[in-house]
Write an enzyme that holds these catalytic residues in place. Structure first.
Site, PDB file in Angstrom:
ATOM      1  N   THR A 168       0.877  -1.134  -0.186  1.00 12.20           N
ATOM      2  CA  THR A 168       0.187  -0.076  -0.142  1.00 12.20           C
ATOM      3  C   THR A 168       0.772   1.190   0.019  1.00 12.20           C
ATOM      4  OG1 THR A 168      -1.851  -1.114   0.996  1.00 12.20           O
ATOM      5  CG2 THR A 168      -1.947   1.130   1.331  1.00 12.20           C
ATOM      6  N   SER A 223       1.620  -7.414  -0.837  1.00 10.34           N
ATOM      7  CA  SER A 223       2.580  -8.472  -0.008  1.00 10.34           C
ATOM      8  C   SER A 223       1.676  -9.824  -0.181  1.00 10.34           C
ATOM      9  CB  SER A 223       2.648  -8.046   1.238  1.00 10.34           C
ATOM     10  OG  SER A 223       1.621  -8.007   2.084  1.00 10.34           O
ATOM     11  N   THR A 266       1.719  -4.740   4.001  1.00  8.54           N
ATOM     12  CA  THR A 266       1.657  -5.325   5.650  1.00  8.54           C
ATOM     13  C   THR A 266       1.132  -6.686   5.891  1.00  8.54           C
ATOM     14  OG1 THR A 266      -0.585  -4.044   5.510  1.00  8.54           O
ATOM     15  CG2 THR A 266       1.353  -2.705   6.368  1.00  8.54           C
TER      16      THR A 266
HETATM   17  N1  ASP Z   1      -2.868  -5.615   1.241  1.00 10.91           N
HETATM   18  C1  ASP Z   1      -1.794  -4.715   1.271  1.00 10.91           C
HETATM   19  C2  ASP Z   1      -0.415  -5.360   1.246  1.00 10.91           C
HETATM   20  O1  ASP Z   1       0.012  -6.121   2.010  1.00 10.91           O
HETATM   21  C3  ASP Z   1      -1.727  -3.899   2.776  1.00 10.91           C
HETATM   22  C4  ASP Z   1      -0.735  -3.049   2.890  1.00 10.91           C
HETATM   23  O2  ASP Z   1       0.258  -2.856   2.396  1.00 10.91           O
HETATM   24  O3  ASP Z   1      -0.977  -2.391   3.837  1.00 10.91           O
HETATM   25  O4  ASP Z   1       0.074  -5.378   0.103  1.00 10.91           O
END
Ligand code: ASP
Length: 326
Positions: free
Chosen positions: A17, A60, A93
């Site tokens: 993100t 991710s 995340t």
């Molecule tokens: N879905 C996203 C990821 O992990 C969430 C984030 O980056 O906060 O790529």
């Protein structure tokens, strides 16, 4: 600490993100044409001397252990350079804690490696990516961050890779270390640690290709659901057991069969606080599991116990010695 101009931190972007924008026409968060962190470089330059490289640009949930291994290799290369003080990784995340722990297990040395990300994309109100990155740079170049293993910096807090986990789907304070707490904080003017360094162990990094599923216990579990563990063959399994380390009695037949095939079974609790121990003597209780040769693992959640098991298998540690490594 004032940054020395001859030294730099390397920022390695992997996506997530922090690298995305909210597209108002579709109301979805996605990867844009240009990397949003490039637009805050003037701010970053005031904080530290750095070089920014784009390794991957993936959400991710698309990360794999093999990609974590490639990231580890790239970081180790940078850390060999005498002018590199440390490395900051930006990452989605969702699987950040798994990557952080993989890096923790495979990168030697004292130079800081910090991993961060964002819960809000770059053009959302209150975007947290820029401040998390600035704070990560400050942590990475700080003398007292050395020798602490991989650190996760989010929302003014510094966490150890081994203990941190994502606890909330959207809150910017999502990263917490249940039972342990953060190892330090980022203040307006300084970096302050309130836990001593407790780096545990590092293994020879080899491509992690072992097949290691995670199985979570639920009440009334039927062994038929677990037949996938036998075909195709797996290399190990992590069991997220009940409470202090107990399973539904019908699952015992599956565990016996796995152990007969000498497949390592590592058990954590599905509770996020406390220890698994051989306490209960009833059918499916911890005493029976101990007798079956199941490895009891404390201080790691299921997804991180899996990463550790994969690293041990890749490093060629004999499976009959695994109980010494968890
Ligand atoms: N879905 C996203 C990821 O992990 C969430 C984030 O980056 O906060 O790529």
């Amino acid at each position: 600490m004032e940054h020395e101009l001859s030294h730099k931190v390397v920022i390695v972007n992997t996506g997530g993100t922090i690298a995305m924008n909210l597209d108002e026409t579709t109301n979805s968060v996605q990867v844009g044409l240009s990397h949003p962190l490039r637009s805050i470089e003037a701010v970053l330059r005031r904080v530290a001397s750095y070089e920014m490289v784009d390794l991957f640009n993936v959400p991710s949930p698309h990360m794999t252990p093999v990609m974590m291994h490639e990231l580890s290799r790239v970081i180790r290369k940078y850390l060999e350079q005498p002018d590199v003080l440390g490395v900051v990784v930006t990452h989605g995340t969702d699987t950040l804690e798994e990557t952080a722990y993989y890096l923790d297990l495979t990168i030697r040395g004292d130079k800081p490696v910090v991993i961060t990300g964002a819960m809000r994309s770059s053009n959302e109100l209150g975007a947290d990516g820029p401040v998390n990155l600035v704070q990560s740079l400050r942590v990475a170049e700080h003398e007292s961050s050395r020798g602490r293993g991989v650190l996760v910096v989010f929302n003014d807090e510094i966490h150890a890779a081994r203990h941190v986990t994502k606890t909330h789907t959207s809150n910017v304070a999502t990263f917490q270390s249940p039972s342990y707490g953060p190892v330090g904080i980022v203040t307006k003017k300084d970096i302050s640690y309130h836990q001593p360094p407790d780096r545990v162990d590092v293994f020879e990094p080899q491509v992690p290709q072992a097949q290691v599923p995670v199985v979570k216990m639920v009440a009334g579990m039927d062994p038929k659901w677990l037949q996938f563990l036998f075909d195709p063959a797996i290399d190990g399994v992590v069991l997220e057991a009940f409470g202090a380390g107990n399973v539904s009695p019908p699952v015992l037949s599956v565990l016996r069969k796995l152990r007969e095939k000498a497949i390592p079974v590592v058990m954590v609790s599905r509770c996020y606080n406390g220890y698994v121990q051989d306490i209960y003597g009833y059918e499916g209780g911890g005493k029976q599991l101990k007798d079956l040769g199941i490895v009891f693992c404390n201080g790691l959640n299921g997804q991180k116990a899996r990463i550790r098991l994969m690293v041990l298998l890749a490093a060629g540690v004999p499976t009959d010695q695994f109980s010494n490594f968890f």
